[in-house]
Design an enzyme around this catalytic site. Structure first.
Site, PDB file in Angstrom:
ATOM      1  N   HIS A 313       0.851  -1.192   0.000  1.00 17.44           N
ATOM      2  CA  HIS A 313       0.000   0.000   0.000  1.00 17.44           C
ATOM      3  C   HIS A 313       0.886   1.242   0.000  1.00 17.44           C
ATOM      4  O   HIS A 313       1.949   1.248   0.605  1.00 17.44           O
ATOM      5  CB  HIS A 313      -0.901   0.013   1.238  1.00 17.44           C
ATOM      6  CG  HIS A 313      -2.081   0.907   1.102  1.00 17.44           C
ATOM      7  ND1 HIS A 313      -2.010   2.247   1.358  1.00 17.44           N
ATOM      8  CD2 HIS A 313      -3.345   0.660   0.696  1.00 17.44           C
ATOM      9  CE1 HIS A 313      -3.208   2.776   1.140  1.00 17.44           C
ATOM     10  NE2 HIS A 313      -4.026   1.858   0.726  1.00 17.44           N
ATOM     11  N   ASP A 371      -7.938  -5.340  -0.218  1.00 13.04           N
ATOM     12  CA  ASP A 371      -8.359  -6.154  -1.366  1.00 13.04           C
ATOM     13  C   ASP A 371      -7.999  -7.622  -1.242  1.00 13.04           C
ATOM     14  O   ASP A 371      -8.442  -8.435  -2.054  1.00 13.04           O
ATOM     15  CB  ASP A 371      -7.716  -5.581  -2.648  1.00 13.04           C
ATOM     16  CG  ASP A 371      -8.282  -4.214  -2.949  1.00 13.04           C
ATOM     17  OD1 ASP A 371      -7.505  -3.261  -3.092  1.00 13.04           O
ATOM     18  OD2 ASP A 371      -9.521  -4.098  -2.983  1.00 13.04           O
TER      19      ASP A 371
HETATM   20  C1  SDX Z   1      -6.166   0.220  -2.919  1.00 15.78           C
HETATM   21  O1  SDX Z   1      -4.429   4.686  -1.929  1.00 15.78           O
HETATM   22  C2  SDX Z   1      -5.373   4.050  -1.331  1.00 15.78           C
HETATM   23  O2  SDX Z   1      -5.808   4.396  -0.250  1.00 15.78           O
HETATM   24  C3  SDX Z   1      -5.937   2.895  -2.111  1.00 15.78           C
HETATM   25  C4  SDX Z   1      -6.956   2.048  -1.408  1.00 15.78           C
HETATM   26  C5  SDX Z   1      -8.239   2.788  -1.153  1.00 15.78           C
HETATM   27  O3  SDX Z   1      -8.972   2.373  -0.248  1.00 15.78           O
HETATM   28  O4  SDX Z   1      -8.539   3.732  -1.934  1.00 15.78           O
HETATM   29  O5  SDX Z   1      -6.435   1.566  -0.192  1.00 15.78           O
HETATM   30  C6  SDX Z   1      -7.338   0.827  -2.261  1.00 15.78           C
HETATM   31  O6  SDX Z   1      -5.860   0.574  -4.007  1.00 15.78           O
HETATM   32  C7  SDX Z   1      -5.337  -0.774  -2.153  1.00 15.78           C
HETATM   33  C8  SDX Z   1      -4.078  -1.224  -2.951  1.00 15.78           C
HETATM   34  C9  SDX Z   1      -4.550  -2.300  -3.932  1.00 15.78           C
HETATM   35  N1  SDX Z   1      -3.451  -2.672  -4.880  1.00 15.78           N
HETATM   36  C10 SDX Z   1      -2.891  -3.867  -4.838  1.00 15.78           C
HETATM   37  O7  SDX Z   1      -3.083  -4.709  -3.965  1.00 15.78           O
HETATM   38  C11 SDX Z   1      -1.973  -4.143  -6.016  1.00 15.78           C
HETATM   39  C12 SDX Z   1      -0.655  -4.722  -5.502  1.00 15.78           C
HETATM   40  N2  SDX Z   1       0.043  -3.669  -4.727  1.00 15.78           N
HETATM   41  C13 SDX Z   1       1.042  -2.911  -5.461  1.00 15.78           C
HETATM   42  O8  SDX Z   1       0.730  -2.654  -6.792  1.00 15.78           O
HETATM   43  C14 SDX Z   1       1.552  -1.736  -4.644  1.00 15.78           C
HETATM   44  O9  SDX Z   1       1.762  -2.187  -3.364  1.00 15.78           O
HETATM   45  C15 SDX Z   1       0.753  -0.450  -4.564  1.00 15.78           C
HETATM   46  C16 SDX Z   1       0.400   0.063  -5.914  1.00 15.78           C
HETATM   47  C17 SDX Z   1      -0.491  -0.659  -3.772  1.00 15.78           C
HETATM   48  C18 SDX Z   1       1.649   0.559  -3.867  1.00 15.78           C
HETATM   49  O10 SDX Z   1       2.628   0.853  -4.770  1.00 15.78           O
HETATM   50  P1  SDX Z   1       3.930   1.646  -4.361  1.00 15.78           P
HETATM   51  O11 SDX Z   1       3.635   2.675  -3.324  1.00 15.78           O
HETATM   52  O12 SDX Z   1       4.611   2.088  -5.607  1.00 15.78           O
HETATM   53  O13 SDX Z   1       4.751   0.512  -3.679  1.00 15.78           O
HETATM   54  P2  SDX Z   1       6.067   0.767  -2.923  1.00 15.78           P
HETATM   55  O14 SDX Z   1       6.842   1.882  -3.537  1.00 15.78           O
HETATM   56  O15 SDX Z   1       5.696   0.899  -1.471  1.00 15.78           O
HETATM   57  O16 SDX Z   1       6.848  -0.591  -3.145  1.00 15.78           O
HETATM   58  C19 SDX Z   1       7.984  -0.790  -2.358  1.00 15.78           C
HETATM   59  C20 SDX Z   1       8.616  -2.047  -2.888  1.00 15.78           C
HETATM   60  C21 SDX Z   1       8.949  -2.025  -4.367  1.00 15.78           C
HETATM   61  O17 SDX Z   1      10.042  -2.892  -4.507  1.00 15.78           O
HETATM   62  P3  SDX Z   1      11.564  -2.260  -4.606  1.00 15.78           P
HETATM   63  O18 SDX Z   1      11.568  -1.401  -5.867  1.00 15.78           O
HETATM   64  O19 SDX Z   1      11.768  -1.453  -3.342  1.00 15.78           O
HETATM   65  O20 SDX Z   1      12.465  -3.468  -4.726  1.00 15.78           O
HETATM   66  O21 SDX Z   1       7.697  -3.156  -2.731  1.00 15.78           O
HETATM   67  C22 SDX Z   1       7.440  -3.725  -4.004  1.00 15.78           C
HETATM   68  C23 SDX Z   1       7.777  -2.679  -5.025  1.00 15.78           C
HETATM   69  O22 SDX Z   1       8.118  -3.289  -6.260  1.00 15.78           O
HETATM   70  N3  SDX Z   1       6.010  -4.048  -3.996  1.00 15.78           N
HETATM   71  C24 SDX Z   1       5.523  -5.268  -4.217  1.00 15.78           C
HETATM   72  C25 SDX Z   1       4.151  -5.152  -4.059  1.00 15.78           C
HETATM   73  N4  SDX Z   1       3.837  -3.887  -3.761  1.00 15.78           N
HETATM   74  C26 SDX Z   1       5.002  -3.205  -3.728  1.00 15.78           C
HETATM   75  N5  SDX Z   1       6.138  -6.438  -4.520  1.00 15.78           N
HETATM   76  C27 SDX Z   1       5.319  -7.497  -4.680  1.00 15.78           C
HETATM   77  N6  SDX Z   1       3.971  -7.469  -4.539  1.00 15.78           N
HETATM   78  C28 SDX Z   1       3.359  -6.313  -4.232  1.00 15.78           C
HETATM   79  N7  SDX Z   1       2.049  -6.289  -4.111  1.00 15.78           N
END
Ligand code: SDX
Length: 437
Positions: A313, A371
């Site tokens: 998140h 989710d």
């Molecule tokens: C919602 O914003 C809100 O409030 C949204 C929401 C709402 O109620 O409106 O809460 C609803 O959208 C919840 C989120 C739903 N999305 C998912 O579950 C999709 C999977 N999650 C990712 O796509 C991701 O975690 C995000 C998009 C939610 C957050 O993206 P960020 O902020 O770009 O992630 P980050 O920068 O914190 O990531 C840090 C690291 C990265 O790796 P490095 O580059 O540091 O090596 O964690 C990795 C990312 O690649 N990473 C994941 C991951 N999420 C982040 N790796 C594997 N699986 C994941 N799900």
């Protein structure tokens, strides 16, 4: 917002004049540095793609503490609202700032109940779609189309128009979502019934047919209502920011909410519940719990492009409090349906346990979000996977409206117009096509 005694001073190493920036404090959460005069004084913009360090507005609606995993709607913890209130009480709270008295709740419920029908012409919009259209494609169209029917309430600057539009949108989203579903399964639409609860009415419009009545199971109705509460608002997330920016042009509330529906569809945002359940079902087909290790290895391999959907998140760097409540609801619903051995739920809990103990996820503070479990509950209730995000949109409509109305009600608001760092071609002359290489 309260001016802080602390000031921020911006100085430049090239001898340009330094600048003092005021800092403001909220009631809780990080202070903000006011940069509104920055460009006018130093001719420079701030740079923050994705707005990770930017407060876009001053709001009193929802507060998230991502480190503690806390979520408050108008100051009330989500755990208390989800267990002690229903969705219409939560709608009243988000819109008005206070929980309703019994009389206020009764009046609000009566208003919503008596606006659940949509104009009969709306059904002809659906006929233009293929029967296998994604429900979110249909919803993006239908919500925008509502503005064609309510010329009496499209002036966003008129508080009465904003109030009736809020009631209409909250009341009609369940009707539209169930119509989108019925259209894709080739069944006739079911009209709302005014003697049912908001969630019970939605489930009947989803599952009843003209051939036989559908009597909602109270455990499932409560679960549906709780899913609505958990998804109702969430500070300045992508779709809410879309609604605010869209509404800042003065467009009508229906068009602004339609923009939010379109943004929510994305798999990184509201589309994650559909993607998370598809991921679990694919894992189950590929071998289930025994194959979790292999899947987690793929997720950790950056080249795989695979993410653990329902995890991570932008704000929560701890367990999403909504995921905990959703997991409890999973237990209740699966037990009520005699599905406590549901393999997908067991797979989800095993995957969560393994991920939470794996250094890759721990180091990145990746926890289950709202989710991860919501799809399992909805699937157990009988909601098709393709409808999960439409139900998220149904629930989030009240949050979008509350945030939009807060912005429009702020006399200081202006049309949103971000700037950029330009790194493209500087001015050059057109060469006639006959002379181009
Ligand atoms: C919602 O914003 C809100 O409030 C949204 C929401 C709402 O109620 O409106 O809460 C609803 O959208 C919840 C989120 C739903 N999305 C998912 O579950 C999709 C999977 N999650 C990712 O796509 C991701 O975690 C995000 C998009 C939610 C957050 O993206 P960020 O902020 O770009 O992630 P980050 O920068 O914190 O990531 C840090 C690291 C990265 O790796 P490095 O580059 O540091 O090596 O964690 C990795 C990312 O690649 N990473 C994941 C991951 N999420 C982040 N790796 C594997 N699986 C994941 N799900």
């Amino acid at each position: 917002m309260t001016p802080s005694d602390v000031k921020a001073t911006l100085s430049f190493s090239d001898g340009s004049p330094s600048m003092e920036l005021p800092i403001y404090k909220g009631t809780i959460g990080p202070d903000v540095i006011d940069i509104r005069k920055l460009y006018g004084q130093v001719g420079k913009f701030t740079y923050d793609p994705g707005f990770l360090s930017t407060a876009s507005c001053n709001s009193t609606i929802t507060y998230i503490d991502g480190d503690k995993g806390e979520l408050l709607y108008r100051g009330y913890p989500i755990e208390q609202l989800a267990t002690q209130c229903d969705f219409l009480e939560t709608c009243y709270l988000l819109l008005n700032g206070e929980l309703p008295s019994a009389d206020q709740k009764s009046e609000f419920s009566h208003l919503v109940t008596h606006h659940t029908m949509v104009n009969e012409q709306m059904q002809f919009f659906l006929r233009g779609f293929r029967r296998d259209a994604h429900p979110m494609a249909i919803m993006t169209g239908l919500v925008g189309a509502l503005s064609a029917f309510y010329h009496d309430s499209t002036d966003i600057h008129n508080p009465e128009h904003r109030a009736i539009s809020a009631i209409r949108l909250i009341a009609k989203m369940p009707t539209l979502v169930s119509m989108a579903y019925k259209y894709t399964v080739g069944q006739p639409y079911i009209y709302p019934k005014n003697d049912l609860s908001y969630a019970g009415n939605f489930m009947r419009m989803m599952f009843a047919t003209p051939c036989e009545e559908y009597v909602p199971n109270e455990v499932l109705v409560r679960a549906m209502d709780r899913i609505f509460i958990l998804h109702a608002d969430h500070e300045q997330n992508a779709s809410t920011s879309t609604v605010r920016l869209c509404g800042s042009s003065g467009t009508n509330p229906f068009a602004a909410i339609a923009a939010g529906v379109a943004c929510l569809w994305g798999p990184a945002h509201g589309g994650a519940n559909e993607a998370a359940l598809n991921m679990l079902e694919d894992m189950q087909k590929a071998g289930g719990v025994e194959k979790i290790g292999e899947f987690v290895k793929q997720v950790k391999d950056k080249n795989s492009g695979i993410k653990l959907m329902g995890f991570g998140h932008r704000v929560y760097k701890n367990y999403d409090p909504r995921a905990k409540l959703m997991r409890e609801t999973c237990h209740e619903v699966l037990d009520a349906l005699g599905l406590h051995d549901d393999p997908i739920f067991k797979l989800a809990m095993s995957l969560e346990k393994i991920a939470l103990e794996d250094e890759y996820f721990v180091a990145r503070k990746l926890y289950p979000n709202v989710d991860f479990y919501s799809g399992i509950v909805q699937r157990a209730i009988g909601i098709p996977v393709s409808l999960f995000t439409a139900i998220f949109a149904l629930a989030r409509t009240v949050g979008w409206i509350a945030q939009l109305n807060e912005m429009i009600g702020d006399p200081e608001y202006k049309i949103g117009r971000p700037r950029q760092l330009f790194t493209g071609a500087t001015q050059r002359q057109v060469v006639p096509i006959a002379k181009r290489g």
